[in-house]
Write a protein that holds these residues in place. Structure first.
Motif, PDB file in Angstrom:
ATOM      1  N   TYR A 173       0.859  -1.181   0.000  1.00 53.04           N
ATOM      2  CA  TYR A 173       0.000   0.000   0.000  1.00 53.04           C
ATOM      3  C   TYR A 173       0.892   1.226   0.000  1.00 53.04           C
ATOM      4  CZ  TYR A 173      -3.654   3.299   1.276  1.00 53.04           C
ATOM      5  OH  TYR A 173      -4.531   4.367   1.285  1.00 53.04           O
ATOM      6  N   ILE A 174       0.783   2.031  -1.049  1.00 53.33           N
ATOM      7  CA  ILE A 174       1.562   3.260  -1.135  1.00 53.33           C
ATOM      8  C   ILE A 174       0.632   4.411  -0.780  1.00 53.33           C
ATOM      9  CG2 ILE A 174       2.943   4.767  -2.603  1.00 53.33           C
ATOM     10  CD1 ILE A 174       3.639   2.241  -4.259  1.00 53.33           C
ATOM     11  N   GLY A 175       0.865   5.005   0.376  1.00 55.50           N
ATOM     12  CA  GLY A 175       0.040   6.103   0.852  1.00 55.50           C
ATOM     13  C   GLY A 175       0.510   7.430   0.275  1.00 55.50           C
ATOM     14  N   ARG A 176      -0.413   8.366   0.242  1.00 55.89           N
ATOM     15  CA  ARG A 176      -0.103   9.688  -0.298  1.00 55.89           C
ATOM     16  C   ARG A 176      -0.818  10.741   0.540  1.00 55.89           C
ATOM     17  NH1 ARG A 176      -0.821  11.643  -6.583  1.00 55.89           N
ATOM     18  NH2 ARG A 176       0.616  13.375  -6.417  1.00 55.89           N
ATOM     19  N   ASP A 177      -0.193  11.864   0.719  1.00 60.01           N
ATOM     20  CA  ASP A 177      -0.809  12.978   1.425  1.00 60.01           C
ATOM     21  C   ASP A 177      -2.127  13.306   0.722  1.00 60.01           C
ATOM     22  OD1 ASP A 177      -1.486  15.770   2.065  1.00 60.01           O
ATOM     23  OD2 ASP A 177       0.453  15.825   3.066  1.00 60.01           O
ATOM     24  N   GLY A 178      -3.201  13.414   1.477  1.00 56.37           N
ATOM     25  CA  GLY A 178      -4.514  13.694   0.902  1.00 56.37           C
ATOM     26  C   GLY A 178      -4.536  14.966   0.074  1.00 56.37           C
ATOM     27  N   ARG A 179      -3.746  15.958   0.484  1.00 59.39           N
ATOM     28  CA  ARG A 179      -3.712  17.218  -0.276  1.00 59.39           C
ATOM     29  C   ARG A 179      -3.115  17.007  -1.656  1.00 59.39           C
ATOM     30  NH1 ARG A 179      -0.778  20.072   4.659  1.00 59.39           N
ATOM     31  NH2 ARG A 179       0.211  18.046   4.472  1.00 59.39           N
ATOM     32  N   ASP A 180      -2.116  16.139  -1.753  1.00 58.19           N
ATOM     33  CA  ASP A 180      -1.547  15.822  -3.068  1.00 58.19           C
ATOM     34  C   ASP A 180      -2.514  14.971  -3.878  1.00 58.19           C
ATOM     35  OD1 ASP A 180       0.864  17.190  -2.756  1.00 58.19           O
ATOM     36  OD2 ASP A 180       1.856  15.464  -1.851  1.00 58.19           O
TER      37      ASP A 180
ATOM     38  N   SER B 276      -8.351   1.458   6.585  1.00 65.37           N
ATOM     39  CA  SER B 276      -8.452   0.003   6.450  1.00 65.37           C
ATOM     40  C   SER B 276      -7.077  -0.634   6.284  1.00 65.37           C
ATOM     41  CB  SER B 276      -9.369  -0.379   5.286  1.00 65.37           C
ATOM     42  OG  SER B 276      -8.805   0.001   4.046  1.00 65.37           O
ATOM     43  N   TRP B 277      -6.194  -0.017   5.504  1.00 64.81           N
ATOM     44  CA  TRP B 277      -4.846  -0.571   5.347  1.00 64.81           C
ATOM     45  C   TRP B 277      -3.999  -0.327   6.592  1.00 64.81           C
ATOM     46  CZ3 TRP B 277      -3.766  -4.202   2.115  1.00 64.81           C
ATOM     47  CH2 TRP B 277      -4.576  -4.348   0.994  1.00 64.81           C
ATOM     48  N   TRP B 278      -4.191   0.805   7.246  1.00 65.20           N
ATOM     49  CA  TRP B 278      -3.460   1.078   8.485  1.00 65.20           C
ATOM     50  C   TRP B 278      -3.775   0.005   9.525  1.00 65.20           C
ATOM     51  CZ3 TRP B 278       0.568   3.746   9.958  1.00 65.20           C
ATOM     52  CH2 TRP B 278       0.770   3.976  11.323  1.00 65.20           C
ATOM     53  N   ASN B 279      -5.015  -0.409   9.573  1.00 59.08           N
ATOM     54  CA  ASN B 279      -5.423  -1.429  10.539  1.00 59.08           C
ATOM     55  C   ASN B 279      -4.830  -2.804  10.232  1.00 59.08           C
ATOM     56  OD1 ASN B 279      -6.917   0.416  12.010  1.00 59.08           O
ATOM     57  ND2 ASN B 279      -8.824  -0.043  10.942  1.00 59.08           N
TER      58      ASN B 279
ATOM     59  N   ASN C 260       2.283  -9.968   5.670  1.00 58.77           N
ATOM     60  CA  ASN C 260       2.189  -9.884   4.211  1.00 58.77           C
ATOM     61  C   ASN C 260       1.615  -8.543   3.739  1.00 58.77           C
ATOM     62  OD1 ASN C 260      -0.330 -10.580   5.270  1.00 58.77           O
ATOM     63  ND2 ASN C 260      -0.962 -11.635   3.398  1.00 58.77           N
ATOM     64  N   VAL C 261       1.646  -7.549   4.615  1.00 52.81           N
ATOM     65  CA  VAL C 261       1.183  -6.203   4.270  1.00 52.81           C
ATOM     66  C   VAL C 261       2.313  -5.221   4.538  1.00 52.81           C
ATOM     67  CG1 VAL C 261      -0.440  -4.344   4.863  1.00 52.81           C
ATOM     68  CG2 VAL C 261      -1.246  -6.714   4.770  1.00 52.81           C
ATOM     69  N   MET C 262       2.599  -4.398   3.538  1.00 56.71           N
ATOM     70  CA  MET C 262       3.620  -3.358   3.685  1.00 56.71           C
ATOM     71  C   MET C 262       3.007  -2.019   3.331  1.00 56.71           C
ATOM     72  SD  MET C 262       7.209  -2.912   1.684  1.00 56.71           S
ATOM     73  CE  MET C 262       8.208  -1.468   1.927  1.00 56.71           C
ATOM     74  N   LEU C 263       3.181  -1.055   4.207  1.00 58.88           N
ATOM     75  CA  LEU C 263       2.750   0.312   3.946  1.00 58.88           C
ATOM     76  C   LEU C 263       3.995   1.161   3.735  1.00 58.88           C
ATOM     77  CD1 LEU C 263       0.222  -0.930   5.351  1.00 58.88           C
ATOM     78  CD2 LEU C 263      -0.150   1.298   6.363  1.00 58.88           C
ATOM     79  N   ILE C 264       3.948   1.991   2.734  1.00 62.85           N
ATOM     80  CA  ILE C 264       5.048   2.916   2.467  1.00 62.85           C
ATOM     81  C   ILE C 264       4.423   4.224   1.998  1.00 62.85           C
ATOM     82  CG2 ILE C 264       5.409   2.159   0.084  1.00 62.85           C
ATOM     83  CD1 ILE C 264       8.475   2.491   0.650  1.00 62.85           C
TER      84      ILE C 264
END
Length: 170
Positions: free
Chosen positions: A11-18, A80-83, A89-93
């Motif tokens: 899961y590649i997160g992004r700043d909501g403003r971007d 949902s991904w944060w949880n 087997n889950v990676m957040l970046i």
């Protein structure tokens, strides 16, 4: 959310403003046939997709007020991904971390996926995804997107703009 233990999830997160800025740019530049494809897809659910209002400020406020409307529920998606971040087997970046240290992020992702990248392959991957390298090979303008027009110029991310806060107060 159902998560298979046999799959790996990145899961590649992004700043909501971007994210909202990018959404406005894309929606403002989609050709009419793109909206037709989205809105007439069999089994489609949710509101019809339409071009944004001419006011980026109005679009910005609606997007935040309505949790990513009209595209997806942004905050609940992130939650949902944060949880699930504790699962092996889950990676957040975060996208900004990738921009800050692309080579380190590629190595981290490869390790997570169990993929060995030799030095030459690693260099090719980094060069391909490096913003400057991509810009050198392919012009990063709306004209390079076959589903977009060039009617509205892409605006840079507000996070790169020192006047972002004053702009959004309008």
């Amino acid at each position: 959310m159902i998560v298979s233990p046999k799959a790996k999830y990145l899961y590649i997160g992004r700043d909501g403003r971007d994210a909202v800025w990018s959404a406005f740019n894309h929606l403002a530049n989609f050709k009419p046939e793109v909206f037709d494809i989205f809105n007439n897809t069999p089994g489609r659910v949710g509101p019809q997709l339409k071009p944004p209002s001419e006011s980026v400020h109005e679009f910005y406020r609606e997007w935040f007020a309505w949790d990513g409307y009209p595209l997806w529920p942004f905050w609940s998606n992130v939650r949902s991904w944060w949880n699930l971040r504790h699962l092996p087997n889950v990676m957040l970046i975060h996208f900004n971390d990738m921009k800050r240290d692309l080579a380190g992020s590629v190595k981290q992702i490869a390790d997570f996926l169990g993929v060995h990248l030799d030095e030459a392959t690693m260099a090719k991957v980094v060069e391909h995804w490096d913003e400057k390298g991509v810009r050198g090979a392919v012009p990063r303008t709306p004209s390079c997107y076959s589903l977009m027009t060039c009617q509205t110029p892409f605006m840079p991310s507000p996070m790169a703009s020192p006047g972002f806060v004053s702009l959004m107060k309008k």
